[in-house]
Design a protein around this motif. Structure first.
Motif, short mmCIF file in Angstrom:
data_model
loop_
_atom_site.label_atom_id
_atom_site.label_comp_id
_atom_site.label_asym_id
_atom_site.label_seq_id
_atom_site.Cartn_x
_atom_site.Cartn_y
_atom_site.Cartn_z
N TRP A 119 -8.07 -9.22 0.53
CA TRP A 119 -6.76 -9.36 -0.87
C TRP A 119 -5.95 -10.36 -0.36
N LEU A 120 -6.12 -10.92 0.78
CA LEU A 120 -5.34 -12.50 0.77
C LEU A 120 -6.70 -13.65 0.59
N ALA A 135 -14.36 -5.10 -2.63
CA ALA A 135 -14.72 -4.67 -1.38
C ALA A 135 -13.16 -3.72 -1.15
N VAL A 136 -12.58 -4.43 -1.62
CA VAL A 136 -10.50 -3.48 -1.54
C VAL A 136 -10.89 -2.15 -1.95
N ILE A 137 -11.18 -1.78 -3.63
CA ILE A 137 -11.14 -0.75 -4.02
C ILE A 137 -12.31 0.67 -2.91
N PRO A 150 0.79 -0.97 0.18
CA PRO A 150 0.11 0.16 0.18
C PRO A 150 0.78 1.43 0.20
N THR A 151 1.86 1.05 0.10
CA THR A 151 2.59 2.44 -0.11
C THR A 151 3.59 3.00 -1.10
N ARG A 152 3.74 2.16 -2.09
CA ARG A 152 4.08 2.44 -3.47
C ARG A 152 2.38 3.30 -4.08
N GLY A 192 -9.89 5.52 2.65
CA GLY A 192 -8.76 4.75 2.67
C GLY A 192 -7.36 3.84 3.44
N VAL A 193 -7.82 2.34 3.47
CA VAL A 193 -7.69 1.51 4.05
C VAL A 193 -7.93 0.37 3.66
#
Length: 577
Positions: A95-96, A79-81, A29-31, A88-89
């Motif tokens: 994802w897994l 759900a990720v998007i 996520p830091t990318r 912002g979470v």
């Protein structure tokens, strides 16, 4: 008239799964580009689900274990998007879960290959999935739903329905979701459902039924056919809502069924402006300030002095574009941001564009972010056909020779499809008598057509060339080999034909120009006549439909002028066969 193509590609199922697994492995996520990676993941999951579902649903839509696992994968990606965009979470567990579900899927009986339909809105039309989150928020606020059945229309509705469903689940709403494929003639679509799906819809008492699609298109029949199917299963219109990409009146739909039903149902839409512009999101991501928009032909009044010199533009067919400037007070560089496609589609277009820029033919691409290619603004004069001279001819020669030598690709339109386009457009645009000339094409024509395909430029219009100082620059060069229009990847003779036609080269100049290509293509002279006819037939079809659809607008008259020009030139080419 034929101007579009159905852009499909066949891929090994294992390859598509491997692409998703690779993206899942990029959970960082830091990318700075992580959101774009997540969007790519969601699109790829949607393509996998669509391909596998279509494989099992050749005659009718159904639900089986493989389809259910694919649906769960798309829902996790949605759900990720939703969480990244709205809060912002990063939901690492969702994802897994995609990885776990892929492992389960790989143990099941799957087709060796699947057919992938390009999600046109995400690739061609600048449709951003986040606008459906805005639509969902409005629906939640107004209707306060407790239970929903979300139906996505494949292909792009696969992703949209998953995203909508994920948003609804986040507020505690009970969500059932499935996808369907409208079938039949493009102007008269309908659904064919198995009993399990029919019962699922019938038993949705107390549910809101949401129909999600990127449409409606010209006919409105896909949404209309879905509404008819849902209505026939006793779902009342006040419990059925549509999530379209835009809100036409419905009066001009070609489908009578769509015209009748459209205004009986409530609709929810979002807007790109709300989600990306007004909140400053796009500016922050691009790290540049947006000055003004130059989409839909608005660039003409900025860069062309005389309105009489404006080339015709169909506003629906231009990519979204913005003029930008640097944020820094010390720097005042100007930039153009152009939509080139989300996910792998934009990345592929930019990769090709960078090769051209490295040779000095085109502007460089500074960055690809959120589907936008950002390029330095090039000061220069927009060319007209009358600006043709030997220096421009030499530039175009070098440009097309470079494409011919370095941009090899797979042909996407067969000879039979190309001939059908030519025949149809000649017949409808000029009359059936002119089709007799096409009988002079021989089996040799077919073999010559199918050799040596490249990722062409596809836009050899005078206004797509700039003169800056003592050099030329080609613009609008990034995506036309892979856009929604008929030609796709072609022999370089398509671009040569475009240059000949649009700059109105005489016979002597044409012959001299082709001499430059004989060393790498000894059949170029034989090949060129066919491509001149093919190009003119396509352009005749395009400008005819554009003129008809823009009646009453200034551009309709400009397209009408081109229609007469192409007719005359095409008649000359056919007469010489």
């Amino acid at each position: 008239m034929v101007i579009y193509r159905n852009y499909k590609q066949t891929k090994k199922t294992s390859h598509q799964i491997a692409i998703i697994e690779k993206l899942v492995g990029m959970a960082m996520p830091t990318r700075p580009d992580f959101y774009d990676i997540a969007i790519s993941l969601m699109i790829e999951c949607g393509e996998l689900e669509t391909g596998i579902t279509d494989y099992f649903c050749t005659d009718k839509d159904l639900i089986n274990p493989q389809i259910e696992v694919c649906r769960s994968i798309s829902m996790e990606a949605g759900a990720v998007i939703f969480s990244l965009w709205s809060e912002g979470v990063f939901l690492i567990d969702r994802w897994l879960n995609i990885k776990k579900s892929l492992s389960i899927l790989k143990q099941m009986q799957l087709p060796e290959q699947i057919t992938l339909n390009v999600p046109e809105g995400f690739v061609f039309y600048g449709l951003y999935p986040e606008v459906y989150l805005e639509a969902t928020s409005e629906f939640i606020k107004e209707m306060k739903p407790e239970k929903t059945l979300v139906i996505g229309l494949r292909s792009i509705g696969t992703v949209l329905s998953a995203l909508i469903g994920a948003h609804l689940q986040s507020v505690g709403c009970v969500v059932k979701t499935l996808t369907v494929r409208p079938r039949g003639h493009p102007f008269n679509r309908f659904l064919v459902l198995d009993e399990k799906i029919k019962n699922m819809i019938r038993q949705s008492t107390g549910y809101y039924v949401i129909i999600a699609d990127e449409g409606p298109g010209l006919s409105g029949s896909s949404i209309g056919g879905t509404l008819s199917a849902v209505k026939s299963l006793n779902v009342p219109s006040n419990r059925t809502v549509i999530f379209p990409s835009w809100l036409p009146s419905g009066e001009r739909f070609i489908s009578e069924n769509a015209r009748v039903l459209w205004n009986d149902y409530k609709k929810y839409t979002g807007s790109f402006e709300n989600q990306w512009i007004l909140n400053g999101k796009l500016e922050r991501n691009l790290q540049k300030r947006l000055v003004y928009e130059i989409s839909a032909g608005m660039w003409r009044s900025r860069f062309i002095t005389e309105p009489s010199d404006f080339p015709p533009v169909h506003p629906h067919h231009e990519r979204r574009k913005f003029m930008l400037v640097d944020n820094s007070e010390e720097k005042k560089n100007r930039w153009i941001a152009k939509f080139v496609g989300l996910g792998k589609y934009g990345a592929s277009n930019v990769e090709r564009a960078q090769k051209l820029a490295e040779m000095g033919f085109t502007p460089s691409v500074d960055q690809l972010c959120n589907g936008f290619a950002v390029m330095p603004f090039v000061e220069g004069n927009v060319l007209k056909a009358s600006d043709l001279d030997e220096s421009l001819i030499d530039f175009v020669k070098k440009y097309l020779l470079f494409i011919q030598k370095t941009m090899g690709a797979s042909l996407q339109v067969s000879y039979d499809q190309m001939f059908e386009m030519i025949y149809t457009n000649v017949k409808e645009g000029m009359g059936e008598n002119w089709c007799r000339c096409l009988e002079k094409f021989t089996p040799e024509t077919s073999s010559l057509y199918e050799e040596v395909a490249v990722a062409i430029d596809g836009r050899m219009m005078p206004h797509d060339f700039l003169k800056t100082g003592d050099r030329f620059v080609k613009v609008d060069h990034i995506e036309h080999h892979s856009d929604q229009f008929f030609h796709g990847v072609q022999n370089i003779c398509w671009d040569i034909a475009g240059f000949f036609v649009e700059f109105e080269l005489d016979r002597r100049k044409r012959e001299h120009f082709l001499e430059n290509f004989t060393s790498i293509d000894s059949f170029v002279n034989k090949r060129q006549q066919f491509f001149n006819i093919a190009y003119l037939a396509f352009r005749l079809g395009y400008v005819s439909l554009a003129a008809d659809s823009l009646k009453g607008e200034p551009d309709a008259g400009r397209f009408e002028k081109l229609r007469k020009k192409y007719c005359t030139m095409l008649k000359n080419e056919l007469t010489e066969l």
